[in-house]
Design an enzyme around this catalytic site. Structure first.
Site, PDB file in Angstrom:
ATOM      1  N   CYS A 139       0.842  -1.209   0.000  1.00 16.93           N
ATOM      2  CA  CYS A 139       0.000   0.000   0.000  1.00 16.93           C
ATOM      3  C   CYS A 139       0.875   1.256   0.000  1.00 16.93           C
ATOM      4  O   CYS A 139       1.377   1.664   1.050  1.00 16.93           O
ATOM      5  CB  CYS A 139      -0.921  -0.011   1.220  1.00 16.93           C
ATOM      6  SG  CYS A 139      -1.960   1.450   1.339  1.00 16.93           S
ATOM      7  N   CYS A 168      -0.488   4.176   2.119  1.00 21.13           N
ATOM      8  CA  CYS A 168      -0.292   4.024   3.568  1.00 21.13           C
ATOM      9  C   CYS A 168       1.166   4.282   3.942  1.00 21.13           C
ATOM     10  O   CYS A 168       1.451   4.917   4.952  1.00 21.13           O
ATOM     11  CB  CYS A 168      -0.654   2.614   4.026  1.00 21.13           C
ATOM     12  SG  CYS A 168      -2.118   1.924   3.258  1.00 21.13           S
ATOM     13  N   ASP A 169       2.102   3.756   3.150  1.00 21.87           N
ATOM     14  CA  ASP A 169       3.501   3.710   3.589  1.00 21.87           C
ATOM     15  C   ASP A 169       4.449   4.615   2.813  1.00 21.87           C
ATOM     16  O   ASP A 169       5.590   4.811   3.248  1.00 21.87           O
ATOM     17  CB  ASP A 169       4.018   2.255   3.488  1.00 21.87           C
ATOM     18  CG  ASP A 169       3.204   1.313   4.364  1.00 21.87           C
ATOM     19  OD1 ASP A 169       2.733   1.772   5.419  1.00 21.87           O
ATOM     20  OD2 ASP A 169       3.031   0.141   3.991  1.00 21.87           O
TER      21      ASP A 169
END
Ligand code: NAP
Length: 305
Positions: A133, A136-137
């Site tokens: 992701c 997200c990261d």
């Protein structure tokens, strides 16, 4: 808890089904194990959703869909359903503790999950450089070189997104042509930080506490090269989120649910919508269409049953 209709999954398909079912005044509950939005909420920018002329954050679009559905009275509950069985009256849905919900009709809109190919080092470094992701990261990889595996819409789109943070993005693709739609490809080709490794597959991830090196193998001559990267993002496709109802309804060999054009599955009273079903184009716009049809079909099923 009992309802006439239960919708499993709160992505674009489920939320749209919920909106239509609530507007039709069906006794409906939507069950979602995490936050509503599904994969959409983990998408950075959406710029191909009709009626939205400017790019919109996936998270924001998901929130708008949720609040619109709630405006029509949709009840959304957090529940992790692990199995579904048929009863005389319809269906029982169980969580880890046992039977939690019963319904007369069901719409499965559980979407899909990223495939984890499981190369050496991949699971060992999950969360310590290996990710599925970018939204997200990605911000953790500022001024760091990263690699993205895959050549589809997700891989190429997220590689372009990662170029905002990373010092260099290595896109590793097993063929000499990208699968991604041309408009997304053009963005990748225009990105100065992008290096594309054609005809290459990931072989091994090496590191100490976190990722230091990705070894890739040429599919042409088998030669191995090493990329000094701090992050490896896998986007090699998706698999259906079907654990709770695997075996209940007919599916293809990969587990995607088979439906007719009315979103009806092989089991009367069970409908499927969105990425979880067999379809040619997985988009927010097609998930939304599926959700509307599934709710309409469920309504007719409930009225005639
Ligand atoms: P996908 O379209 O299935 O692409 C997977 C990519 O990974 C392909 O390029 C494939 O290579 C490669 N691959 C598969 N297995 C591999 C392996 N073991 N090792 C290395 N590479 C491997 O999956 P996706 O990109 O996640 O997209 C899923 C669906 O969502 C698609 O329908 C897509 O169109 C849709 N989507 C749309 C958008 C958008 O419209 N903006 C954004 C994201 C996703 P090959 O090309 O050689 O098969």
């Amino acid at each position: 808890m009992q309802a006439d209709l239960i919708i499993l999954g709160g992505g674009p398909a489920g939320l749209t089904a919920g909106l239509y079912a609530s507007r039709a005044r069906i006794n409906v509950i939507l069950l979602e194990k995490g936050l509503p939005g599904g994969q959409l909420a983990a998408t950075e920018l959406v710029d191909n959703y009709p009626g939205q002329p400017e790019p919109i954050l996936g998270f924001e679009l998901a929130q708008k869909m949720e609040s619109q559905a709630r405006r029509f009275g949709l009840e959304i509950q957090t529940a992790d359903i692990v199995s579904i069985s048929r009863t005389d009256a319809g269906f029982d849905l169980k969580n880890e503790e046992g039977t939690a919900y019963s319904c007369r009709a069901l719409i499965v809109a559980t979407g899909a999950n990223p495939i984890k190919p499981g190369i050496p080092g991949e699971l060992q470094f999950a969360g310590r450089g290996v990710s599925y992701c970018a939204v997200c990261d990605g911000p953790f990889f500022r001024d760091v070189e990263v690699a993205v595996i895959g050549g589809g819409d997700s891989a190429v789109e997220e590689a372009v997104y990662l170029a905002r943070f990373a010092s260099k993005v290595h896109l590793v693709h097993r063929r000499d042509k990208l699968r991604a739609v041309k408009e997304i490809q053009e963005k990748a080709f225009a990105e100065p930080k992008m290096v594309i490794h054609w005809n290459s597959v990931p072989e091994e991830i090496i590191g100490e506490f976190d990722v230091k090196t990705l070894r890739i193998r040429s599919t042409l001559d088998g030669s191995i090269s090493e990329l000094q990267v701090g992050g490896v993002f896998f986007y090699v496709g998706i698999k259906p989120t079907n654990e709770a109802f695997n075996g209940l309804v007919n599916a293809d060999e990969r587990g995607f649910v088979l439906t007719d054009e009315n979103m009806a599955t092989s089991v009367p009273g069970v409908f499927a919508a969105g990425d979880v079903r067999v379809k040619v184009l997985r988009q927010i716009s097609t998930a939304v269409g599926d959700g509307a049809i599934a709710a309409y079909s469920a309504q007719h099923y409930l009225e005639s049953a």
